[in-house]
Write a protein that holds these residues in place. Structure first.
Motif, PDB file in Angstrom:
ATOM      1  N   MET A 134       0.682  -1.334   0.016  1.00 26.47           N
ATOM      2  CA  MET A 134      -0.082   0.235  -0.042  1.00 26.47           C
ATOM      3  C   MET A 134       0.879   1.288   0.042  1.00 26.47           C
ATOM      4  N   PRO A 135       2.011   1.356   0.713  1.00 27.62           N
ATOM      5  CA  PRO A 135       2.754   2.716   0.739  1.00 27.62           C
ATOM      6  C   PRO A 135       3.099   3.112  -0.857  1.00 27.62           C
ATOM      7  N   VAL A 136       3.321   2.202  -1.485  1.00 23.33           N
ATOM      8  CA  VAL A 136       3.620   2.435  -3.098  1.00 23.33           C
ATOM      9  C   VAL A 136       2.296   3.525  -3.654  1.00 23.33           C
ATOM     10  N   VAL A 180       8.845 -19.569   3.262  1.00 26.62           N
ATOM     11  CA  VAL A 180       9.114 -20.231   1.836  1.00 26.62           C
ATOM     12  C   VAL A 180       8.706 -19.347   0.710  1.00 26.62           C
ATOM     13  N   LEU A 181       7.338 -19.322   0.512  1.00 25.31           N
ATOM     14  CA  LEU A 181       6.675 -18.782  -0.633  1.00 25.31           C
ATOM     15  C   LEU A 181       6.776 -17.225  -0.808  1.00 25.31           C
ATOM     16  N   THR A 182       6.929 -16.410   0.346  1.00 24.75           N
ATOM     17  CA  THR A 182       6.870 -15.186   0.352  1.00 24.75           C
ATOM     18  C   THR A 182       8.022 -14.410  -0.400  1.00 24.75           C
ATOM     19  N   PRO A 183       9.264 -14.807  -0.497  1.00 25.39           N
ATOM     20  CA  PRO A 183      10.335 -14.118  -1.332  1.00 25.39           C
ATOM     21  C   PRO A 183      10.016 -14.124  -2.858  1.00 25.39           C
ATOM     22  N   ALA A 184       9.571 -15.380  -3.156  1.00 24.35           N
ATOM     23  CA  ALA A 184       9.038 -15.598  -4.578  1.00 24.35           C
ATOM     24  C   ALA A 184       8.108 -14.668  -5.071  1.00 24.35           C
ATOM     25  N   LEU A 185       6.855 -14.711  -4.256  1.00 28.56           N
ATOM     26  CA  LEU A 185       5.895 -13.875  -4.540  1.00 28.56           C
ATOM     27  C   LEU A 185       6.194 -12.321  -4.534  1.00 28.56           C
ATOM     28  N   HIS A 186       6.850 -11.988  -3.471  1.00 30.43           N
ATOM     29  CA  HIS A 186       7.340 -10.576  -3.296  1.00 30.43           C
ATOM     30  C   HIS A 186       8.110  -9.925  -4.572  1.00 30.43           C
ATOM     31  N   LEU A 187       8.966 -10.947  -5.065  1.00 26.83           N
ATOM     32  CA  LEU A 187       9.678 -10.459  -6.317  1.00 26.83           C
ATOM     33  C   LEU A 187       8.656 -10.254  -7.418  1.00 26.83           C
ATOM     34  N   ALA A 188       7.950 -11.183  -7.527  1.00 24.83           N
ATOM     35  CA  ALA A 188       6.906 -11.346  -8.667  1.00 24.83           C
ATOM     36  C   ALA A 188       6.030 -10.057  -8.458  1.00 24.83           C
ATOM     37  N   VAL A 189       5.628  -9.707  -7.286  1.00 28.27           N
ATOM     38  CA  VAL A 189       4.706  -8.420  -7.266  1.00 28.27           C
ATOM     39  C   VAL A 189       5.434  -7.297  -7.396  1.00 28.27           C
ATOM     40  N   ASN A 190       6.485  -7.256  -6.924  1.00 29.78           N
ATOM     41  CA  ASN A 190       7.477  -5.907  -7.138  1.00 29.78           C
ATOM     42  C   ASN A 190       7.635  -5.725  -8.743  1.00 29.78           C
ATOM     43  N   PHE A 191       8.134  -6.914  -9.360  1.00 24.55           N
ATOM     44  CA  PHE A 191       8.099  -6.681 -10.735  1.00 24.55           C
ATOM     45  C   PHE A 191       7.184  -6.131 -11.501  1.00 24.55           C
ATOM     46  N   LEU A 192       5.792  -6.616 -11.363  1.00 23.74           N
ATOM     47  CA  LEU A 192       4.873  -5.975 -11.532  1.00 23.74           C
ATOM     48  C   LEU A 192       4.680  -4.800 -11.515  1.00 23.74           C
ATOM     49  N   GLY A 193       4.733  -4.270 -10.252  1.00 24.10           N
ATOM     50  CA  GLY A 193       4.899  -2.698  -9.785  1.00 24.10           C
ATOM     51  C   GLY A 193       5.743  -1.814 -10.373  1.00 24.10           C
ATOM     52  N   PHE A 194       6.939  -2.351 -10.948  1.00 19.61           N
ATOM     53  CA  PHE A 194       7.814  -1.782 -11.570  1.00 19.61           C
ATOM     54  C   PHE A 194       7.312  -1.567 -13.066  1.00 19.61           C
ATOM     55  N   LYS A 195       6.938  -2.723 -13.757  1.00 12.42           N
ATOM     56  CA  LYS A 195       6.261  -2.610 -15.007  1.00 12.42           C
ATOM     57  C   LYS A 195       5.139  -1.559 -15.153  1.00 12.42           C
ATOM     58  N   LEU A 196       4.539  -1.549 -14.081  1.00  6.46           N
ATOM     59  CA  LEU A 196       3.300  -0.662 -14.053  1.00  6.46           C
ATOM     60  C   LEU A 196       3.538   0.911 -13.733  1.00  6.46           C
ATOM     61  N   GLY A 197       4.762   0.962 -13.540  1.00  8.99           N
ATOM     62  CA  GLY A 197       5.380   2.418 -13.375  1.00  8.99           C
ATOM     63  C   GLY A 197       5.132   2.592 -11.762  1.00  8.99           C
ATOM     64  N   LEU A 198       4.736   1.978 -10.794  1.00 10.11           N
ATOM     65  CA  LEU A 198       4.495   2.322  -9.516  1.00 10.11           C
ATOM     66  C   LEU A 198       5.663   2.251  -8.622  1.00 10.11           C
ATOM     67  N   LYS A 199       6.660   1.514  -8.954  1.00  9.33           N
ATOM     68  CA  LYS A 199       8.171   1.341  -8.126  1.00  9.33           C
ATOM     69  C   LYS A 199       9.161   1.816  -9.061  1.00  9.33           C
ATOM     70  N   GLU A 200      10.057   2.291  -8.445  1.00  5.25           N
ATOM     71  CA  GLU A 200      11.430   2.762  -9.055  1.00  5.25           C
ATOM     72  C   GLU A 200      12.474   1.547  -9.603  1.00  5.25           C
ATOM     73  N   VAL A 201      12.273   0.793  -8.890  1.00 11.27           N
ATOM     74  CA  VAL A 201      13.297  -0.512  -8.992  1.00 11.27           C
ATOM     75  C   VAL A 201      12.501  -1.910  -8.916  1.00 11.27           C
ATOM     76  N   PRO A 202      12.986  -2.859  -9.851  1.00  7.72           N
ATOM     77  CA  PRO A 202      12.168  -3.898 -10.040  1.00  7.72           C
ATOM     78  C   PRO A 202      12.192  -4.996  -8.929  1.00  7.72           C
ATOM     79  N   TRP A 203      12.873  -4.396  -7.678  1.00  6.32           N
ATOM     80  CA  TRP A 203      12.642  -5.486  -6.329  1.00  6.32           C
ATOM     81  C   TRP A 203      12.080  -5.043  -5.274  1.00  6.32           C
TER      82      TRP A 203
END
Ligand code: CTP
Ligand code: MG
Length: 193
Positions: free
Chosen positions: A24-26, A170-193
């Motif tokens: 949400m902070p993004v 175990v599952l959170t790191p993978a999920l987190h990376l996937a969501v952040n990559f999506l946020g980056f692609k959508l222009g919401l995050k400055e870096v893809p991680w």
């Protein structure tokens, strides 16, 4: 197989208040940084411009409100997840605890990142992915202990089986990376991680 699928869905569902609060902070963050621009003894920022009051205060509240609505759907039988807590009000309360825990974990991580000389947004694998999970667990445990007389049970222990915690870890790191990559692609995050 069905048992494993249920376990994974339960684990992700129970961590959703923390996931939502962490994302949400993004969307709602920005403005005055929590450290007020101040530096630590090492001459680096205490937390950095990426940690703002607005993000910290609003994100867990909005996440808990959204999760409480989703939890109402569970109570209606609209989706097959476990009921989060005894009543919607308790769901909101424990979701708030998890959300604020998630953001406290995130702040703690940023503090140590700055001490290690990592600039805002620099990656710190594993810590970036699990800071908010550990924070959410810790505050959920503290809130469960504090509210035990009112709630009538130790909520965290009654809700999170060891297997659930393990799957979350175990599952959170993978999920987190996937969501952040999506946020980056959508222009919401400055870096893809
Ligand atoms: N954010 C915010 N307030 C917070 C936490 C996050 O406003 N308390 C916003 C900031 O815009 C931040 C974004 O959410 O850039 C993503 O958060 P995060 O990835 O945790 O921050 P980083 O910018 O990567 O900073 P750090 O290196 O300190 O983790
Ligand atoms: Mg972080």
């Amino acid at each position: 197989m069905a048992g494993l699928a249920t376990l994974v869905l339960t684990a992700l569902w129970l961590l959703l208040p923390a996931y939502l609060a962490n994302m949400m902070p993004v969307l709602v963050g920005g403005g005055r940084p929590i450290d007020g621009g101040r530096e630590w003894k090492d001459g680096r920022r205490i937390l950095g411009n990426g940690k703002t009051w607005r993000g910290f205060v609003l994100a867990p509240l909005l996440a808990a409100a959204l999760f409480t609505v989703l939890d109402l759907g569970t109570r209606q039988g609209w989706w097959p997840f476990v009921t989060f807590a005894a009543s919607p009000a308790w769901t909101f309360a424990f979701a708030c605890a998890m959300g604020y825990g998630a953001l406290i974990g995130d702040l703690t991580e940023s503090f140590f990142k700055r001490r290690l000389g990592k600039e805002r947004g620099a990656p710190w694998p594993v810590f970036d992915q699990l800071d908010f999970v550990v924070g959410a667990w810790i505050l959920a445990i503290l809130a469960s202990a504090a509210l035990m007389p009112l709630y009538g049970a130790f909520w965290f222990g009654a809700t999170f089986a060891w297997s659930v915690l393990l799957v979350q870890l175990v599952l959170t790191p993978a999920l987190h990376l996937a969501v952040n990559f999506l946020g980056f692609k959508l222009g919401l995050k400055e870096v893809p991680w």
